[in-house]
Design a protein around this motif. Structure first.
Motif, PDB file in Angstrom:
ATOM      1  N   GLN A   8       0.863  -1.188  -0.040  1.00 24.37           N
ATOM      2  CA  GLN A   8      -0.051   0.091  -0.084  1.00 24.37           C
ATOM      3  C   GLN A   8       0.977   1.107  -0.170  1.00 24.37           C
ATOM      4  OE1 GLN A   8      -2.010  -0.735   3.489  1.00 24.37           O
ATOM      5  NE2 GLN A   8      -3.812  -1.899   2.617  1.00 24.37           N
ATOM      6  N   GLU A   9       0.637   2.080  -0.838  1.00 29.61           N
ATOM      7  CA  GLU A   9       1.256   3.370  -0.927  1.00 29.61           C
ATOM      8  C   GLU A   9       0.903   4.318   0.183  1.00 29.61           C
ATOM      9  OE1 GLU A   9       1.407   3.493  -5.851  1.00 29.61           O
ATOM     10  OE2 GLU A   9       0.569   5.230  -4.520  1.00 29.61           O
ATOM     11  N   GLN A  10       1.942   4.971   0.733  1.00 30.22           N
ATOM     12  CA  GLN A  10       1.621   6.037   1.835  1.00 30.22           C
ATOM     13  C   GLN A  10       0.861   7.228   1.319  1.00 30.22           C
ATOM     14  OE1 GLN A  10       5.657   7.591   3.089  1.00 30.22           O
ATOM     15  NE2 GLN A  10       5.705   6.025   4.676  1.00 30.22           N
ATOM     16  N   LEU A  11       0.141   7.678   2.178  1.00 27.17           N
ATOM     17  CA  LEU A  11      -0.777   8.772   1.837  1.00 27.17           C
ATOM     18  C   LEU A  11      -0.168  10.117   1.779  1.00 27.17           C
ATOM     19  CD1 LEU A  11      -3.776   7.421   4.087  1.00 27.17           C
ATOM     20  CD2 LEU A  11      -3.731   7.482   1.572  1.00 27.17           C
ATOM     21  N   VAL A  12      -0.398  11.100   1.057  1.00 27.03           N
ATOM     22  CA  VAL A  12       0.457  12.325   0.996  1.00 27.03           C
ATOM     23  C   VAL A  12      -0.488  13.246   1.280  1.00 27.03           C
ATOM     24  CG1 VAL A  12       1.676  13.751  -0.560  1.00 27.03           C
ATOM     25  CG2 VAL A  12       1.875  11.280  -0.797  1.00 27.03           C
ATOM     26  N   GLU A  13      -0.100  14.055   2.285  1.00 26.36           N
ATOM     27  CA  GLU A  13      -0.889  15.307   2.836  1.00 26.36           C
ATOM     28  C   GLU A  13      -0.055  16.563   2.394  1.00 26.36           C
ATOM     29  OE1 GLU A  13      -0.448  11.876   5.952  1.00 26.36           O
ATOM     30  OE2 GLU A  13       0.930  13.021   4.804  1.00 26.36           O
ATOM     31  N   SER A  14      -0.909  17.570   2.300  1.00 21.47           N
ATOM     32  CA  SER A  14      -0.398  18.842   2.063  1.00 21.47           C
ATOM     33  C   SER A  14      -1.314  19.958   2.511  1.00 21.47           C
ATOM     34  CB  SER A  14      -0.146  18.908   0.341  1.00 21.47           C
ATOM     35  OG  SER A  14      -2.038  18.755  -0.284  1.00 21.47           O
ATOM     36  N   GLY A  15      -0.917  21.242   2.435  1.00 19.48           N
ATOM     37  CA  GLY A  15      -1.691  22.188   2.828  1.00 19.48           C
ATOM     38  C   GLY A  15      -1.473  22.965   4.168  1.00 19.48           C
ATOM     39  N   GLY A  16      -0.376  22.427   4.859  1.00 22.51           N
ATOM     40  CA  GLY A  16      -0.022  22.819   6.175  1.00 22.51           C
ATOM     41  C   GLY A  16       0.763  24.279   5.973  1.00 22.51           C
ATOM     42  N   MET A  51     -11.728   7.131   6.098  1.00 26.45           N
ATOM     43  CA  MET A  51     -10.747   7.978   6.040  1.00 26.45           C
ATOM     44  C   MET A  51     -10.689   8.873   7.123  1.00 26.45           C
ATOM     45  SD  MET A  51      -8.599   6.844   3.548  1.00 26.45           S
ATOM     46  CE  MET A  51      -7.592   7.859   3.676  1.00 26.45           C
ATOM     47  N   GLY A  52      -9.387   9.364   7.441  1.00 21.57           N
ATOM     48  CA  GLY A  52      -9.674  10.285   8.780  1.00 21.57           C
ATOM     49  C   GLY A  52      -8.411  11.058   8.848  1.00 21.57           C
ATOM     50  N   TRP A  53      -8.570  12.211   9.650  1.00 20.56           N
ATOM     51  CA  TRP A  53      -7.281  13.030   9.998  1.00 20.56           C
ATOM     52  C   TRP A  53      -6.838  12.598  11.349  1.00 20.56           C
ATOM     53  CZ3 TRP A  53      -4.605  15.770   6.327  1.00 20.56           C
ATOM     54  CH2 TRP A  53      -5.092  15.929   5.255  1.00 20.56           C
ATOM     55  N   TYR A  54      -5.626  12.711  11.469  1.00 20.47           N
ATOM     56  CA  TYR A  54      -4.762  12.489  12.795  1.00 20.47           C
ATOM     57  C   TYR A  54      -3.931  13.729  13.006  1.00 20.47           C
ATOM     58  CZ  TYR A  54      -7.402   8.186  12.230  1.00 20.47           C
ATOM     59  OH  TYR A  54      -8.461   7.239  12.053  1.00 20.47           O
ATOM     60  N   ASN A  87      -5.165   9.281   6.935  1.00 18.56           N
ATOM     61  CA  ASN A  87      -4.912   7.647   7.047  1.00 18.56           C
ATOM     62  C   ASN A  87      -6.135   6.949   7.119  1.00 18.56           C
ATOM     63  OD1 ASN A  87      -3.734   5.284   7.007  1.00 18.56           O
ATOM     64  ND2 ASN A  87      -2.239   5.658   8.854  1.00 18.56           N
ATOM     65  N   PHE A  88      -6.225   5.780   6.901  1.00 14.59           N
ATOM     66  CA  PHE A  88      -7.390   4.872   7.186  1.00 14.59           C
ATOM     67  C   PHE A  88      -7.328   3.917   8.325  1.00 14.59           C
ATOM     68  CE2 PHE A  88      -6.030   0.981   5.069  1.00 14.59           C
ATOM     69  CZ  PHE A  88      -4.784   1.597   4.413  1.00 14.59           C
ATOM     70  N   TRP A  95       1.680   5.240   7.812  1.00 18.39           N
ATOM     71  CA  TRP A  95       1.556   6.596   7.863  1.00 18.39           C
ATOM     72  C   TRP A  95       2.642   7.453   6.885  1.00 18.39           C
ATOM     73  CZ3 TRP A  95      -2.104   8.437  11.150  1.00 18.39           C
ATOM     74  CH2 TRP A  95      -2.624   7.628  11.914  1.00 18.39           C
ATOM     75  N   GLY A  96       2.205   8.487   6.703  1.00 14.77           N
ATOM     76  CA  GLY A  96       2.810   9.377   5.636  1.00 14.77           C
ATOM     77  C   GLY A  96       3.705  10.145   6.564  1.00 14.77           C
TER      78      GLY A  96
END
Length: 117
Positions: free
Chosen positions: A1-9, A34-37, A96-97, A107-108
């Motif tokens: 599974q690929e890491q999830l990629v976050e942006s916008g911080g 899905m969720g934000w942590y 993450n999920f 975790w990304g």
């Protein structure tokens, strides 16, 4: 599974707003919410908000009245809009999920949100 990629911080003053983004995999979102942590310095990672593929949302009490989690399925993207930010919101935010057995996906790197004047 690929890491999830976050942006916008980024850095924002108290009272400001930010929208975080996360590219999601439709096949995963089909089965698991899905969720934000977030993880603040010196603290454990905590739940911010979750969303199911049917649109059911859940929020931590600390962000409930000033945050919105959403998805754009056409763009395979999940968002977290946060308003009225406070220094207590300073943290690295991750998407993450969570599987039915309680395990998380990989975790990304997360995206850093800093709230200060």
């Amino acid at each position: 599974q690929e890491q999830l990629v976050e942006s916008g911080g980024g850095s924002v003053q108290p009272g400001g707003s930010l929208t975080l983004s996360c590219i999601i995999q439709p096949i995963i979102f089909r089965f698991w919410p899905m969720g934000w942590y977030r993880q603040a310095p010196g603290k454990q990672r905590e739940l911010v908000a979750t969303i199911t593929n049917s649109g059911v949302t859940n929020y931590a009490a600390s962000v409930k009245d000033r945050s919105t989690i959403s998805t754009n399925n056409a763009k395979n993207t999940m968002y977290l809009q946060m308003n009225n930010l406070t220094p207590e919101d300073t943290a690295v935010y991750y998407c993450n999920f969570k599987k039915g057995n309680g395990d998380f996906g990989p975790w990304g790197e997360g995206t850093l949100v800093t709230v200060s004047s």
